[in-house]
Design a protein around this motif. Sequence first.
Motif, PDB file in Angstrom:
ATOM      1  N   GLU A 292      99.135 133.264  53.817  1.00  0.00           N
ATOM      2  CA  GLU A 292      98.166 132.287  53.306  1.00  0.00           C
ATOM      3  C   GLU A 292      96.805 132.467  53.993  1.00  0.00           C
ATOM      4  OE1 GLU A 292      99.810 128.363  53.316  1.00  0.00           O
ATOM      5  OE2 GLU A 292      98.313 127.603  51.898  1.00  0.00           O
ATOM      6  N   GLU A 293      96.833 132.754  55.293  1.00  0.00           N
ATOM      7  CA  GLU A 293      95.575 132.951  56.015  1.00  0.00           C
ATOM      8  C   GLU A 293      94.823 134.173  55.502  1.00  0.00           C
ATOM      9  OE1 GLU A 293      96.680 130.934  60.309  1.00  0.00           O
ATOM     10  OE2 GLU A 293      95.615 132.835  60.258  1.00  0.00           O
TER      11      GLU A 293
ATOM     12  N   ILE B 144      93.134 132.933  52.429  1.00  0.00           N
ATOM     13  CA  ILE B 144      92.055 131.984  52.706  1.00  0.00           C
ATOM     14  C   ILE B 144      90.851 132.692  53.323  1.00  0.00           C
ATOM     15  CG2 ILE B 144      91.405 130.062  54.222  1.00  0.00           C
ATOM     16  CD1 ILE B 144      94.230 128.935  53.714  1.00  0.00           C
ATOM     17  N   LEU B 145      91.106 133.636  54.201  1.00  0.00           N
ATOM     18  CA  LEU B 145      90.020 134.361  54.854  1.00  0.00           C
ATOM     19  C   LEU B 145      89.399 135.411  53.927  1.00  0.00           C
ATOM     20  CD1 LEU B 145      91.618 134.795  58.389  1.00  0.00           C
ATOM     21  CD2 LEU B 145      89.749 133.261  57.747  1.00  0.00           C
TER      22      LEU B 145
ATOM     23  N   ARG C 253     111.529 134.007  50.713  1.00  0.00           N
ATOM     24  CA  ARG C 253     111.368 132.559  50.791  1.00  0.00           C
ATOM     25  C   ARG C 253     109.895 132.180  50.984  1.00  0.00           C
ATOM     26  NH1 ARG C 253     114.455 127.988  54.294  1.00  0.00           N
ATOM     27  NH2 ARG C 253     113.263 126.298  53.361  1.00  0.00           N
TER      28      ARG C 253
ATOM     29  N   HIS D  11     108.185 132.809  47.694  1.00  0.00           N
ATOM     30  CA  HIS D  11     108.614 131.760  46.768  1.00  0.00           C
ATOM     31  C   HIS D  11     107.776 130.485  46.970  1.00  0.00           C
ATOM     32  CE1 HIS D  11     111.341 129.066  44.578  1.00  0.00           C
ATOM     33  NE2 HIS D  11     111.164 128.238  45.586  1.00  0.00           N
ATOM     34  N   ASP D  12     107.599 130.103  48.234  1.00  0.00           N
ATOM     35  CA  ASP D  12     106.839 128.884  48.532  1.00  0.00           C
ATOM     36  C   ASP D  12     105.379 129.011  48.085  1.00  0.00           C
ATOM     37  OD1 ASP D  12     109.052 127.745  49.656  1.00  0.00           O
ATOM     38  OD2 ASP D  12     108.039 127.133  51.501  1.00  0.00           O
TER      39      ASP D  12
ATOM     40  N   ASN E  32     105.218 128.762  44.402  1.00  0.00           N
ATOM     41  CA  ASN E  32     105.403 127.348  44.077  1.00  0.00           C
ATOM     42  C   ASN E  32     104.090 126.576  44.225  1.00  0.00           C
ATOM     43  OD1 ASN E  32     106.496 124.840  43.538  1.00  0.00           O
ATOM     44  ND2 ASN E  32     107.542 124.642  45.503  1.00  0.00           N
ATOM     45  N   LYS E  33     103.315 126.930  45.257  1.00  0.00           N
ATOM     46  CA  LYS E  33     102.043 126.251  45.500  1.00  0.00           C
ATOM     47  C   LYS E  33     100.916 126.794  44.615  1.00  0.00           C
ATOM     48  CE  LYS E  33     100.704 124.974  49.703  1.00  0.00           C
ATOM     49  NZ  LYS E  33     100.342 125.180  51.135  1.00  0.00           N
TER      50      LYS E  33
ATOM     51  N   ASP F  61      88.270 126.762  38.589  1.00  0.00           N
ATOM     52  CA  ASP F  61      88.183 125.314  38.695  1.00  0.00           C
ATOM     53  C   ASP F  61      87.554 124.761  37.425  1.00  0.00           C
ATOM     54  OD1 ASP F  61      89.319 125.407  41.140  1.00  0.00           O
ATOM     55  OD2 ASP F  61      87.486 125.036  42.274  1.00  0.00           O
TER      56      ASP F  61
ATOM     57  N   GLN G  93      99.100 126.809  34.532  1.00  0.00           N
ATOM     58  CA  GLN G  93      98.470 126.431  35.789  1.00  0.00           C
ATOM     59  C   GLN G  93      97.940 127.631  36.559  1.00  0.00           C
ATOM     60  OE1 GLN G  93      99.682 122.928  37.874  1.00  0.00           O
ATOM     61  NE2 GLN G  93     101.759 123.369  37.239  1.00  0.00           N
TER      62      GLN G  93
ATOM     63  N   ARG H 279      92.572 125.235  37.555  1.00  0.00           N
ATOM     64  CA  ARG H 279      92.829 124.126  38.454  1.00  0.00           C
ATOM     65  C   ARG H 279      91.862 123.035  38.029  1.00  0.00           C
ATOM     66  NH1 ARG H 279      92.222 123.786  44.890  1.00  0.00           N
ATOM     67  NH2 ARG H 279      90.123 124.411  44.352  1.00  0.00           N
ATOM     68  N   TYR H 280      92.391 121.946  37.534  1.00  0.00           N
ATOM     69  CA  TYR H 280      91.537 120.886  37.019  1.00  0.00           C
ATOM     70  C   TYR H 280      91.120 119.913  38.120  1.00  0.00           C
ATOM     71  CZ  TYR H 280      91.834 122.216  32.185  1.00  0.00           C
ATOM     72  OH  TYR H 280      91.688 122.895  31.007  1.00  0.00           O
ATOM     73  N   PHE H 281      89.912 119.398  38.005  1.00  0.00           N
ATOM     74  CA  PHE H 281      89.443 118.426  38.994  1.00  0.00           C
ATOM     75  C   PHE H 281      88.541 117.394  38.331  1.00  0.00           C
ATOM     76  CE2 PHE H 281      84.937 119.346  39.562  1.00  0.00           C
ATOM     77  CZ  PHE H 281      84.814 120.630  39.031  1.00  0.00           C
TER      78      PHE H 281
ATOM     79  N   ILE I 227      88.675 115.358  43.256  1.00  0.00           N
ATOM     80  CA  ILE I 227      90.138 115.300  43.197  1.00  0.00           C
ATOM     81  C   ILE I 227      90.673 116.432  42.331  1.00  0.00           C
ATOM     82  CG2 ILE I 227      92.105 113.909  42.438  1.00  0.00           C
ATOM     83  CD1 ILE I 227      90.373 111.431  43.067  1.00  0.00           C
ATOM     84  N   PHE I 228      91.586 117.208  42.902  1.00  0.00           N
ATOM     85  CA  PHE I 228      92.196 118.326  42.195  1.00  0.00           C
ATOM     86  C   PHE I 228      93.632 117.973  41.806  1.00  0.00           C
ATOM     87  CE2 PHE I 228      88.805 120.359  44.519  1.00  0.00           C
ATOM     88  CZ  PHE I 228      88.362 121.342  43.649  1.00  0.00           C
ATOM     89  N   PHE I 229      94.059 118.477  40.650  1.00  0.00           N
ATOM     90  CA  PHE I 229      95.401 118.191  40.144  1.00  0.00           C
ATOM     91  C   PHE I 229      96.242 119.451  40.127  1.00  0.00           C
ATOM     92  CE2 PHE I 229      92.183 115.682  38.071  1.00  0.00           C
ATOM     93  CZ  PHE I 229      92.647 114.397  38.254  1.00  0.00           C
TER      94      PHE I 229
END
Lengths: 240, 240
Positions: free
Chosen positions: A20-21, A24-25, A53, A56-57, A60-61, A79, A229, A233-235, B182-184
């Motif tokens: 994830e880092e 993000i970076l 695993r 997978h996570d 999922n996110k 967005d 999805q 990403r809706y906001f 706010i994000f969904f």
Amino acid sequence: MKVNKNLPTPLYHQVKDYLEEKIILGEWEPGFQLPTEKELSAQFQVSTITVKRAIHDLVNKGILYRQRGKGTFVSRKEDKDIYQLVSLRNEAEEDKHHPHKSLSFKEEEAGVKIGKMLNINAAEKVYKIHRLKIEEETPVGIEYTYIPCSLFPGLTEKVIEDDLFYNVFTNKYGMNLGKAKIFFSTITAEDYEADLLNIPKGEQLFVLERFTYTEEQQIIEYSRFIIRQEKSRYFIEIRL
Amino acid sequence: MKVNKNLPTPLYHQVKDYLEEKIILGEWEPGFQLPTEKELSAQFQVSTITVKRAIHDLVNKGILYRQRGKGTFVSRKEDKDIYQLVSLRNEAEEDKHHPHKSLSFKEEEAGVKIGKMLNINAAEKVYKIHRLKIEEETPVGIEYTYIPCSLFPGLTEKVIEDDLFYNVFTNKYGMNLGKAKIFFSTITAEDYEADLLNIPKGEQLFVLERFTYTEEQQIIEYSRFIIRQEKSRYFIEIRL
């Protein structure tokens, strides 16, 4: 690129944080294809189960996504402001670039369910419009729109193909739009959605339901948008 | 209460429509326990596989829900305005009835991920607040909140237990709130979420992410709310 087996944090969690880092970076950019699970397990010196695993996570996110037969990639999410769904200008601009494919256009009885949504009798006639939303030649959403025929005589498939619903309502039929109410939920893709969107069955889809009201509080439209999805990403932004 | 085997509509779809109509018409009210799959298959004179599929689809749509060892019930969803998440008064009123249970309150380095969210250095200290939202003695949501320590010196678990974040920001620290974004999205419940919310693993959860900005566009809070969909249906209303 090794995990610390002495930490209390589970190994898969350390791998997940590490991946994830990188994202993000910006070391791994959107669209980047990840090393295989085998390669990652060798690099981290953990089992492939641990790597699986962690991945997978992150799938999922919504941070990673899988493509059948190709591998795992870093998601590229656009967005999208919810207001695009109700603003005439933005929606118009957007739709110029993202056309629809019509699946069906019918004029038939509302039925109990749609009648309830539109606050009309089940026997009243409605237009039932079913379309696929396309972006960059890929289907990204399934749309169902229901409009009472009595309010919009002579509506045809051609009219809405060339223009947007809200523009048609105001410009062609002189409606005074009052408000839109939008509900958020999700469903899991069944065969029908999976086939139309070319995604695996069981994938989570975002659902937006829109009710459009006139200034006199009459419901003139009910739409159900089923959205992938992976791409969006809706906001909303709210002034405080 | 029979299906028509001569119609082109698949049998499970007819069963589904029939059940859905009973709910829409209010014959089966929220909380109503459905007959067993065996009973329904006898009533419709179809296989239990057909009944199972119809029920599966309605569970997927959130219209029905299953309770382990008890049966299938009609969902009772409370419509919730997204504005409740950012309005001082509504949130206050709401929280009087729906308290939180604190899971942890830590003061530690932001780390790469949270640093990025709050637009601060990974080494900067933040409050990491982890709570369970309770409604009618049932956990309905998991909350993570991150706040830079430098902006809110002396924040304690007690302060936020007795009051709401937005009230604390404005009244106690004199912040001028500018906007919230706010994000969904959604996630599937893993072991951790399933245990905390007492739901089956794999259930879909709704995710709201909130960024709060001052009038000077500084991010002062990032929260992630993970919400059971079975109980709530979020909406926004937009003036046109």
